[in-house]
Scaffold this active site. Structure first.
Site, PDB file in Angstrom:
ATOM      1  N   CYS A  86      -3.846 -57.373-117.880  1.00 51.46           N
ATOM      2  CA  CYS A  86      -4.587 -57.236-116.397  1.00 51.46           C
ATOM      3  C   CYS A  86      -6.022 -56.874-116.808  1.00 51.46           C
ATOM      4  O   CYS A  86      -7.144 -57.977-116.264  1.00 51.46           O
ATOM      5  CB  CYS A  86      -3.797 -57.849-115.436  1.00 51.46           C
ATOM      6  SG  CYS A  86      -3.483 -55.848-115.236  1.00 51.46           S
ATOM      7  N   HIS A 101      -0.864 -54.600-110.836  1.00 48.71           N
ATOM      8  CA  HIS A 101      -1.295 -55.988-111.341  1.00 48.71           C
ATOM      9  C   HIS A 101      -2.864 -56.425-110.330  1.00 48.71           C
ATOM     10  O   HIS A 101      -2.472 -56.123-109.261  1.00 48.71           O
ATOM     11  CB  HIS A 101      -0.534 -56.738-111.448  1.00 48.71           C
ATOM     12  CG  HIS A 101      -0.573 -58.152-111.898  1.00 48.71           C
ATOM     13  ND1 HIS A 101      -0.427 -58.546-113.564  1.00 48.71           N
ATOM     14  CD2 HIS A 101      -1.192 -59.256-111.676  1.00 48.71           C
ATOM     15  CE1 HIS A 101      -1.430 -59.315-113.983  1.00 48.71           C
ATOM     16  NE2 HIS A 101      -1.485 -60.092-113.039  1.00 48.71           N
ATOM     17  N   HIS A 143      -5.391 -64.420-114.404  1.00 51.68           N
ATOM     18  CA  HIS A 143      -4.589 -63.264-114.840  1.00 51.68           C
ATOM     19  C   HIS A 143      -3.614 -63.124-116.093  1.00 51.68           C
ATOM     20  O   HIS A 143      -3.944 -63.827-116.225  1.00 51.68           O
ATOM     21  CB  HIS A 143      -3.670 -62.403-113.533  1.00 51.68           C
ATOM     22  CG  HIS A 143      -2.677 -63.245-113.524  1.00 51.68           C
ATOM     23  ND1 HIS A 143      -1.132 -62.797-113.759  1.00 51.68           N
ATOM     24  CD2 HIS A 143      -2.568 -64.676-113.439  1.00 51.68           C
ATOM     25  CE1 HIS A 143      -0.354 -64.175-113.384  1.00 51.68           C
ATOM     26  NE2 HIS A 143      -0.894 -64.920-113.241  1.00 51.68           N
TER      27      HIS A 143
END
Length: 184
Positions: free
Chosen positions: A82, A134, A146
């Protein structure tokens, strides 16, 4: 009788010519604006409102990466995580260098609520952790791109229960960092 026929025929031809030229003019205008066509295409493909797809370069970049598998520490089309995906977007689309992991990236932003998010802002999550784990990039209409650990590079909705529960904050890169890390 012949005069009426000729007159009606002439009116019909002129009307048809006018209508045809007007529709051709509209068609040409739309075809001459490739960004408009690209925005409409990405809007449909990515499920984001057409008026939210103003940054065609951003959507094109994301589109090219959709489906790339997730790989922790990866930063290529063979596998990406990510933060590397987010870093690549900022490098290539915004010509801005950001740090490599989600916690460090968060240190570079002015925090935002969901309601304040604009296209290109970052979204941060805490999943099964007290710290940020994240990051993604906001697209508009509650959607964000993402690198998901289970599905690879995708577009998801902030309102999905999983992301809604894990959402921590949004963020916009601070101006001081934009200048400090900017590529020359």
């Amino acid at each position: 009788m012949i005069k009426k026929f000729l007159f009606c025929s002439m009116v019909a031809i002129l009307t048809a010519t006018t209508v045809f030229s007007q529709s051709k003019s509209k068609e040409t205008t739309q075809l001459e604006d490739p960004d408009n066509l690209a925005s409409q295409y990405f809007s449909q493909v990515m499920g984001v409102a057409a008026d939210a797809t103003s940054n065609v370069k951003l959507y094109k970049f994301i589109y090219e990466w959709i489906g790339t598998p997730y790989r922790f520490g990866g930063n290529t089309k063979k596998g990406i995580d990510c933060s590397a995906f987010t870093k690549a977007i900022y490098d290539k689309v915004f010509n801005t260098t950001i740090l490599r992991n989600s916690r460090d990236i968060f240190s570079m932003v002015d925090p935002l609520s969901k309601e304040e998010l604009k296209q290109g802002d970052l979204v941060f999550f805490k999943f099964k952790s007290r710290s940020i784990s994240h990051v993604g990039i906001y697209l508009g209409d509650n959607r964000f791109a993402h690198a998901s650990s289970s599905r690879g590079v995708v577009i998801s909705n902030l309102n999905e229960p999983y992301y809604s529960r894990g959402f921590y904050k949004g963020g916009r890169i601070m101006e001081s960092f934009r200048k400090e890390f900017e590529i020359e």
